[in-house]
Design an enzyme around this catalytic site. Structure first.
Site, PDB file in Angstrom:
ATOM      1  CG  HIS A   1      11.099 -22.727  14.185  1.00 52.23           C
ATOM      2  ND1 HIS A   1      10.834 -22.649  12.838  1.00 52.23           N
ATOM      3  CD2 HIS A   1      11.157 -21.455  14.628  1.00 52.23           C
ATOM      4  CE1 HIS A   1      10.741 -21.380  12.492  1.00 52.23           C
ATOM      5  NE2 HIS A   1      10.927 -20.635  13.553  1.00 52.23           N
TER       6      HIS A   1
ATOM      7  NE  ARG B   1      -2.085  -1.670   3.401  1.00 53.70           N
ATOM      8  CZ  ARG B   1      -2.570  -2.107   4.556  1.00 53.70           C
ATOM      9  NH1 ARG B   1      -3.840  -1.940   4.837  1.00 53.70           N
ATOM     10  NH2 ARG B   1      -1.799  -2.698   5.446  1.00 53.70           N
TER      11      ARG B   1
ATOM     12  CG  ASP C   1       7.150 -17.506  17.527  1.00 57.45           C
ATOM     13  OD1 ASP C   1       6.903 -17.275  16.328  1.00 57.45           O
ATOM     14  OD2 ASP C   1       8.193 -17.143  18.088  1.00 57.45           O
TER      15      ASP C   1
ATOM     16  CG  HIS D   1      13.750 -19.284   8.950  1.00 60.83           C
ATOM     17  ND1 HIS D   1      12.700 -18.863   9.719  1.00 60.83           N
ATOM     18  CD2 HIS D   1      14.839 -19.242   9.742  1.00 60.83           C
ATOM     19  CE1 HIS D   1      13.152 -18.574  10.920  1.00 60.83           C
ATOM     20  NE2 HIS D   1      14.433 -18.786  10.965  1.00 60.83           N
TER      21      HIS D   1
ATOM     22  CE  LYS E   1       7.764 -19.757  12.578  1.00 61.20           C
ATOM     23  NZ  LYS E   1       7.176 -19.124  13.709  1.00 61.20           N
TER      24      LYS E   1
ATOM     25  CE  LYS F   1      10.135 -14.183  21.457  1.00 62.36           C
ATOM     26  NZ  LYS F   1      11.273 -14.255  20.502  1.00 62.36           N
TER      27      LYS F   1
ATOM     28  CD  GLU G   1      13.802 -16.675  20.014  1.00 60.37           C
ATOM     29  OE1 GLU G   1      13.925 -16.013  18.986  1.00 60.37           O
ATOM     30  OE2 GLU G   1      12.734 -16.813  20.631  1.00 60.37           O
TER      31      GLU G   1
ATOM     32  CE  LYS H   1      18.061 -21.364  11.502  1.00 61.82           C
ATOM     33  NZ  LYS H   1      18.957 -20.244  11.235  1.00 61.82           N
TER      34      LYS H   1
END
Lengths: 403, 555
Positions: free
Chosen positions: B305, B100, B300, B243, B213, B405, B281, B247
């Site tokens: 994954h 947009r 997530d 992704h 995803k 996390k 993470e 790897k």
């Protein structure tokens, strides 16, 4: 030919070395010295309180990949090879054995062993490798051949690299061919293309010998890729059957002693063998280079394809190819051209009456010796496409015509 | 059993190869592959012989929806630039961006140049940029407005004409998921995309769609999304991108398992005590709060994954390395996983939320204090769970999964812990502090494989010590492999779906986490167990594994 793509490794520390002179080779001593140097290396690192090493709980395994055997003439060339090997990233050899044919004035052998570590950058593990250099007096080829096997890491493939192919011909080469799994040569250094290409073509006929590769062919990969891409599309594929004029422009000698002629011959050999062209004879000298009319298509309904080959001293092309132009005739007209525009880039252009002219630039860096050798060490099997192109190319150049 | 067909070589091509026909194999859902591994679109070109391994796709136009977004800037455009200037993309490859944002072609190119300069591996020069940018075009419009697609169609026809893309299209949805269905419906209604159930003619143009995803937010929405996509595209045209599968080291797990005979005999319940998969993470929610508040760690990370990692560790050997053979085996694993249900969810699944703490010596806020996060949020930022796989290979072997996390360090690894020896003859020499054998596959960072085993300490007395033998992927091969997006984008253009998720795979993965989502919905909580940022999660996570007599690894 100075641009490189493999400048991302750097030595972590100067290598540790040991050297001695002896009448004969004591392989056990070589291995003892290497073990001692690694121990010293690791003790030094502990002294530096290297956190990464302390993370290990006792055993540090160096991943073993391959043996690289290199034949050179002088100690200065041996030093150059050490630098080249130090810049290899992919498939860095676990052990490099450098045989120096003219490295001493006196009898006996001078042996030098060294251990090296190269950093790849932050967060990536260091590459470790070892080198053994054996220098002999000129005329000691039989001795050098006999000392090689005990110096190799067992069970790893052996790659024999001859940066100056012609000067290594003879009994040493014959002996080393028996222990190598793969032979890497650089035909761009040949001053007698016919003799060089024919002797290489003969090597490919030996089913039991090592598989052959030529860094000149590796340099052609990008060119072949780009030329093939012209004809991936349905609208241009018929042009392959209508090609009637091929011009290959090769670079003259560069500062490293490489000439682009064998690249040009291999390019012609590739096109001819892939497209089913036949050569009725050798290239003949003409006003602007060399030319030969090839036959294409089935016998009885064949057509002519004019092959033109000429040399240029355009600097970016020296030692390799300058351009390849394919012109398709009236049945399906089109012009397809790949040209080296500078050290970094190759430009492609294509045009047919029914399609607009398309031009693009791709990164086609002139690969230097480390980059080429790195590519070669990735491959273990032979390349039948190369072998067919080589046999064709060997018959193209007139015997005895030197460059 | 595959359906084998022969494809007549086009009569306009002189074929110097020994065979006058190409053998095309087709698997049971219609994916085709040439027997020698070549690509259908290139194998008819005799100059391609020997170059197939370099994997050059047919010319195509990639249409990126959401081209002004973060994903395009950081990942897609740099990857495409690296591919284009590094040779694998063919002459005529073009990109049409749709968003947009009030841009024209030139402004679009200028923005993309900034993105490429900041994130691509290959340096940007005037010449290389001009060459790449000549294939960049922009269409402005809303994703749910039919007029956008009319403009897009006209633009694509022009690009086809001028750039010889042959009508080949790769659509990439880099938009929020709420736009997926409107985009797909409009692509179908405007005739830009069409269903291609099967093909054998390499000259026929193709269209494919890549979807990022999340593929839904639960089983029902995944079904609904898949059904909506299927109204326009057949399964063989759909590339669901995760992704992680691009790897190098994830692919190396397959090589490690299925290219070596050594490990297969011990890769069973007879020798494996348990498996731990950790995806940690150190970063917080950063600028993804709006998405993360809805998703949480289970959706997530675990549903996508982590279950993909579990699948590559646990699956049976596929017969081929091609799209459906690999994915069939992964689906079988997912269907064998026994998810906890009802009251067992509280027993076998632990969730938590990070509180303020320190990462790398720096103070960091708690999750509820992050920008865009509700101060009363009950979104989990940490999940640990125990799963079982009910099949002959893995019965009674627990798989412990853990992700979070603001954990102490960024690390992804799979650890296979083996059983102890049945009788330790060395116990007579005194107390031994020997650890069981552990095979660890490190996915990131410091990719590699390590094996922990016992060794004798040198000396006159018999003393044993646990040591680690370490294979560092980068030390053996050196060099950085292709970026995951580069690999996956190229695969999609080549029509190789092996590293993409299939519909049944996605739905089976959702079926594993759905009972957990249901149980959490049935028993909402006011406060999740908190863990201090910079620690390995809440205490309850330790309880989860320690009650089985095991402990979490400290990677």
């Amino acid at each position: 030919m100075t641009t490189t793509s493999l400048k991302t490794v750097s030595p972590a520390r100067p290598p540790l070395t040991a050297s001695w002179t002896a009448p004969v080779l004591d392989a056990a001593r070589v291995h003892r010295e290497l073990d001692r140097l690694w121990k010293e290396w690791n003790e030094d690192r502990r002294g530096e309180e290297d956190a990464a090493l302390h993370a290990y709980e006792g055993a540090l395994m160096r991943a073993s990949t391959l043996n690289l055997i290199v034949v050179v003439e002088t100690l200065a060339e041996a030093e150059e090879i050490e630098l080249v090997v130090g810049e290899l990233i992919e498939f860095s050899p676990s052990r490099t054995v450098i045989l120096v044919r003219n490295g001493r004035k006196a009898a006996g052998l001078h042996i030098r062993v060294s251990v090296h570590e190269h950093l790849q950058g932050r967060g990536r593990p260091a590459i470790q490798r070892e080198s053994v250099t054996v220098a002999a007096k000129e005329g000691s080829d039989h001795i050098l051949a006999s000392v090689t096997t005990p110096l190799l890491v067992p069970e790893l493939p052996g790659f024999l690299y001859l940066p100056r192919f012609l000067r290594a011909e003879g009994p040493l080469l014959q002996d080393l061919l028996r222990i190598a799994d793969r032979l890497i040569v650089d035909s761009a250094t040949a001053t007698d293309p016919s003799r060089t290409l024919r002797s290489l073509a003969n090597l490919t006929q030996d089913e039991t010998g090592p598989r052959l590769s030529d860094v000149v062919w590796t340099r052609l990969t990008a060119w072949r890729q780009l030329i093939a891409q012209f004809f991936d599309q349905g609208v241009t594929q018929p042009c392959l059957e209508a090609l009637d004029d091929v011009e290959i422009v090769c670079g003259k000698w560069d500062g490293d002693g490489r000439c682009g002629l064998t690249a040009g011959l291999l390019m012609a050999g590739w096109l001819a063998t892939r497209l089913g062209w036949r050569a009725p004879g050798e290239l003949v000298h003409a006003r602007e280079g060399w030319r030969l009319t090839l036959r294409a298509g089935p016998r009885g309904r064949s057509r002519e394809v004019l092959l033109r080959l000429r040399m240029t001293d355009h600097p970016p092309a020296c030692g390799g190819l300058s351009s390849v132009t394919l012109v398709a005739g009236p049945e399906c007209p089109g012009t397809f051209r790949v040209e080296r525009t500078d050290d970094q880039a190759i430009t492609t252009t294509s045009e047919t009456p029914t399609m607009p002219r398309v031009s693009r630039l791709v990164y086609g860096r002139q690969m230097d010796e480390p980059a080429l050798l790195s590519q070669e060490l990735r491959n273990f099997t032979g390349d039948p496409i190369y072998e067919e192109a080589l046999v064709f190319a060997a018959d193209l150049w007139p015997e005895g015509v030197m460059i | 059993m595959s359906d084998v067909r022969t494809l007549p070589r086009p009569t306009t091509i002189h074929a110097p190869s020994p065979s006058e026909t190409l053998t095309v194999e087709m698997d049971h859902v219609g994916h085709q592959f040439v027997q020698d591994g070549g690509d259908l679109t290139t194998v008819v070109n005799p100059l391609r012989a020997g170059l197939q391994l370099d994997r050059v796709p047919a010319p195509c136009v990639m249409v990126i929806f959401g081209v002004s977004g973060d994903l395009t800037e950081r990942k897609l455009m740099p990857a495409l630039y690296d591919l284009a200037v590094g040779l694998p993309l063919p002459e005529g490859f073009s990109i049409v961006g749709v968003s947009r944002r009030d841009w024209n072609d030139e402004q679009f190119r200028a923005e993309m140049r900034k993105a490429v300069a900041a994130h691509a591996r290959t340096p940007v020069t005037e010449e290389s940029w001009e060459s790449f940018a000549s294939g960049l075009f922009y269409v402005r419009g809303s994703f749910d407005d039919a007029a956008t697609y009319t403009k897009l169609k006209e633009r694509l026809e022009t690009v086809d004409r001028e750039r010889r893309a042959n009508g080949n299209r790769l659509f990439y949805l880099a938009t929020p998921p709420s736009f997926y269905i409107p985009i797909i419906e409009n692509l179908g209604q405007c005739g830009i995309a069409s269903r291609q159930d099967i093909y054998v003619d390499p000259h026929e143009s193709w269209n494919r769609i890549v979807i990022e995803k999340p593929f839904g937010h639960d089983v029902a929405s995944a079904h609904a999304l898949n059904a909506a996509i299927a109204t326009v595209f057949s399964e063989r045209q759909i590339y669901r991108i995760d992704h992680y599968l691009g790897k190098e080291t994830v692919q190396n797990v397959l090589a490690f398992r299925f290219a070596n005979i050594l490990f297969e005999p011990v890769w069973t319940r007879h020798y494996v005590d348990h498996v731990q998969i950790t995806v940690a993470e150190s970063i917080g929610v950063e600028n993804r709060a709006a998405y993360y508040e809805e998703a949480g760690a289970l959706r997530d990370m675990v549903q996508s994954h982590m279950l993909q990692l579990l699948a590559v560790v646990a699956m049976e050997p596929p017969a081929f390395f091609n799209g459906n053979a690999v994915r069939d085996e992964k689906v079988k694993v997912f269907r064998s996983v026994v998810p906890p249900t009802g009251d067992d969810v509280a027993k076998y699944v632990v969730r938590g939320q990070y509180a303020a703490g320190f990462i790398d010596g720096q103070p960091v806020p708690g999750y509820r204090q992050e920008k865009g996060v509700s101060p009363t949020s009950t979104t989990e930022t940490f999940v640990a769970l125990k799963l079982g796989i009910d099949n002959w290979r893995w019965a009674d072997v627990p798989f412990y999964l853990r992700t979070g996390k603001r954990l102490p360090r960024r690390v992804t690894e799979i650890a296979i812990e083996f059983q102890r020896v049945p009788h330790l003859m060395f116990s007579s020499i005194g107390k031994l502090d020997l650890q069981p054998n552990v095979l660890t596959m490190r996915i990131q960072p410091d990719e590699g494989i390590s094996l922990r085993f016992a060794a004798k300490v040198p000396g006159a007395s018999t003393r044993l010590r646990t040591v680690r033998m370490d294979f560092a992927y980068g030390a053996a091969f050196g060099g950085a492999g292709a970026d995951a997006y580069e690999r996956l984008l190229l695969d999609a253009m080549l029509g190789d779906p092996t590293l993409f998720a299939r519909r049944d795979e996605v739905e089976a993965a959702w079926a594993i986490v759905q009972p957990i989502l249901d149980a959490w919905a049935d028993q909402p909580v006011q406060h999740l167990p908190l863990y201090e940022a910079g620690t390995w999660g809440p205490d309850k996570a330790d309880d989860l594994i320690e009650r089985d007599g095991r402990t979490w690894r400290r990677p």
